[in-house]
Every structure is written in structure tokens, then in C-alpha cells.
Motif scaffolding. Sequence first.
Motif, mmCIF file in Angstrom:
data_model
loop_
_atom_site.group_PDB
_atom_site.id
_atom_site.type_symbol
_atom_site.label_atom_id
_atom_site.label_comp_id
_atom_site.label_asym_id
_atom_site.label_seq_id
_atom_site.Cartn_x
_atom_site.Cartn_y
_atom_site.Cartn_z
ATOM 1 N N THR A 74 0.857 -1.095 -0.159
ATOM 2 C CA THR A 74 -0.021 0.098 0.074
ATOM 3 C C THR A 74 0.942 1.297 -0.244
ATOM 4 O OG1 THR A 74 -1.589 -1.209 1.264
ATOM 5 C CG2 THR A 74 -1.784 1.338 1.263
ATOM 6 N N VAL A 75 0.839 2.127 -1.097
ATOM 7 C CA VAL A 75 1.434 3.157 -1.056
ATOM 8 C C VAL A 75 0.464 4.276 -0.604
ATOM 9 C CG1 VAL A 75 2.684 4.911 -2.555
ATOM 10 C CG2 VAL A 75 2.757 2.347 -2.938
ATOM 11 N N GLU A 76 0.996 5.386 0.446
ATOM 12 C CA GLU A 76 0.105 6.498 0.954
ATOM 13 C C GLU A 76 1.116 7.720 0.565
ATOM 14 O OE1 GLU A 76 -1.825 4.048 4.460
ATOM 15 O OE2 GLU A 76 -0.103 5.618 4.993
ATOM 16 N N ILE A 77 0.320 8.696 0.133
ATOM 17 C CA ILE A 77 0.931 9.963 -0.397
ATOM 18 C C ILE A 77 0.242 11.139 0.418
ATOM 19 C CG2 ILE A 77 1.852 11.687 -2.129
ATOM 20 C CD1 ILE A 77 1.499 9.312 -4.056
ATOM 21 N N TYR A 78 1.268 11.902 1.058
ATOM 22 C CA TYR A 78 0.523 12.913 1.994
ATOM 23 C C TYR A 78 0.730 14.435 1.393
ATOM 24 C CZ TYR A 78 0.114 9.307 5.245
ATOM 25 O OH TYR A 78 -0.598 8.137 5.905
ATOM 26 N N ASP A 79 0.082 15.341 1.986
ATOM 27 C CA ASP A 79 0.273 16.778 1.508
ATOM 28 C C ASP A 79 1.826 17.159 1.212
ATOM 29 O OD1 ASP A 79 -2.266 17.370 1.130
ATOM 30 O OD2 ASP A 79 -2.510 18.477 3.329
ATOM 31 N N ARG A 80 2.734 17.094 2.280
ATOM 32 C CA ARG A 80 3.813 17.738 2.431
ATOM 33 C C ARG A 80 4.924 16.834 1.685
ATOM 34 N NH1 ARG A 80 2.903 19.285 8.512
ATOM 35 N NH2 ARG A 80 1.352 20.720 8.117
ATOM 36 N N GLY A 81 4.637 15.961 0.933
ATOM 37 C CA GLY A 81 5.321 15.100 0.068
ATOM 38 C C GLY A 81 5.917 13.836 0.664
ATOM 39 N N TYR A 82 5.287 13.628 1.879
ATOM 40 C CA TYR A 82 5.789 12.362 2.523
ATOM 41 C C TYR A 82 5.238 10.995 1.966
ATOM 42 C CZ TYR A 82 6.238 8.923 6.306
ATOM 43 O OH TYR A 82 6.412 7.857 7.216
ATOM 44 N N VAL A 83 5.848 10.162 1.592
ATOM 45 C CA VAL A 83 5.429 8.856 1.018
ATOM 46 C C VAL A 83 5.573 7.771 1.903
ATOM 47 C CG1 VAL A 83 5.352 7.195 -1.001
ATOM 48 C CG2 VAL A 83 5.766 9.619 -1.236
ATOM 49 N N ARG A 84 4.531 6.774 2.308
ATOM 50 C CA ARG A 84 4.820 5.627 3.108
ATOM 51 C C ARG A 84 4.262 4.369 2.239
ATOM 52 N NH1 ARG A 84 0.743 2.862 6.192
ATOM 53 N NH2 ARG A 84 1.785 1.839 7.954
ATOM 54 N N VAL A 85 5.259 3.560 2.250
ATOM 55 C CA VAL A 85 5.033 2.058 1.651
ATOM 56 C C VAL A 85 4.692 1.101 2.730
ATOM 57 C CG1 VAL A 85 5.759 0.544 0.079
ATOM 58 C CG2 VAL A 85 5.981 2.936 -0.281
ATOM 59 N N ALA A 86 3.707 0.265 2.666
ATOM 60 C CA ALA A 86 3.580 -0.752 3.822
ATOM 61 C C ALA A 86 2.959 -1.960 3.075
ATOM 62 C CB ALA A 86 2.529 -0.156 4.750
ATOM 63 N N PRO A 87 3.016 -2.867 3.679
ATOM 64 C CA PRO A 87 2.520 -4.490 3.181
ATOM 65 C C PRO A 87 0.931 -4.024 3.145
ATOM 66 C CG PRO A 87 3.839 -4.799 5.088
ATOM 67 C CD PRO A 87 3.704 -3.238 4.968
ATOM 68 N N SER A 88 0.417 -4.652 1.877
ATOM 69 C CA SER A 88 -0.868 -4.370 1.554
ATOM 70 C C SER A 88 -1.924 -4.977 2.771
ATOM 71 C CB SER A 88 -1.270 -5.094 0.418
ATOM 72 O OG SER A 88 -2.605 -4.769 0.026
ATOM 73 N N SER A 89 -2.751 -4.449 3.177
ATOM 74 C CA SER A 89 -3.855 -4.538 4.141
ATOM 75 C C SER A 89 -4.997 -5.541 3.516
ATOM 76 C CB SER A 89 -4.426 -3.385 4.871
ATOM 77 O OG SER A 89 -5.119 -2.626 4.016
ATOM 78 N N ARG A 90 -5.021 -5.258 2.307
ATOM 79 C CA ARG A 90 -6.148 -6.143 1.646
ATOM 80 C C ARG A 90 -5.500 -7.558 1.217
ATOM 81 N NH1 ARG A 90 -8.324 -2.587 -3.070
ATOM 82 N NH2 ARG A 90 -6.987 -0.991 -2.610
ATOM 83 N N ARG A 91 -6.515 -8.442 1.528
ATOM 84 C CA ARG A 91 -6.258 -9.799 0.750
ATOM 85 C C ARG A 91 -6.590 -10.005 -0.485
ATOM 86 N NH1 ARG A 91 -6.438 -14.470 5.794
ATOM 87 N NH2 ARG A 91 -4.830 -13.121 6.984
ATOM 88 N N ARG A 92 -5.837 -10.718 -1.352
ATOM 89 C CA ARG A 92 -6.382 -10.922 -2.495
ATOM 90 C C ARG A 92 -7.149 -12.199 -2.585
ATOM 91 N NH1 ARG A 92 -0.927 -10.051 -5.879
ATOM 92 N NH2 ARG A 92 -0.878 -7.866 -5.741
#
Length: 77
Positions: A54-72
Motif C-alpha cells: 500500500t502506497v500512501e502519499i501525503y500533503d507535504r510530500g511524505y510517502v509511506r509504503v507498507a504491506p498491503s492490508s487487503r487480501r487478494r
Amino acid sequence: MSEDTSPGSGKKQGFWAKVAADAKKAAEESDARALRAREKVGNLVITQSFGGSTVEIYDRGYVRVAPSSRRRPRTKS
């Protein structure tokens, strides 16, 4: 009749009660840290799943990458 098992009450707290209390305290501290971190990076702009993460992009340019919380969904082979 409820027993006061707080640390200052002079009564011994059971092992599992102490473990549960410690876990609750740790979860509260973790939530507080996450809230402070979110305040520093700004508002979440977009979140998408990409390549199993899961890739999250925030206002101030911060990017967070985490294991996907959704199961396929599993497919039959």
C-alpha cells in the motif's frame, strides 16, 4: 464487590491482568505516536495498492509504503 488491583492498592495483580494492561498501554502509546506522525506529514492525499504494497502519499510530500492490508481472493488452479 470489585477489587482494586491498581499498582498502589497493595493487592497483587494477576499475571494475565497485568499482561492485558501492558498491551492496552502499548496500543495507546502506539496510537498516540501514529497520530503525532500524521500531524507532521500533513493530510493523506491518496492511497493505492501497488505490487502487493500500500502506497500512501501525503500533503507535504511524505510517502509511506507498507504491506498491503487487503487480501487478494484465492483462485482455484
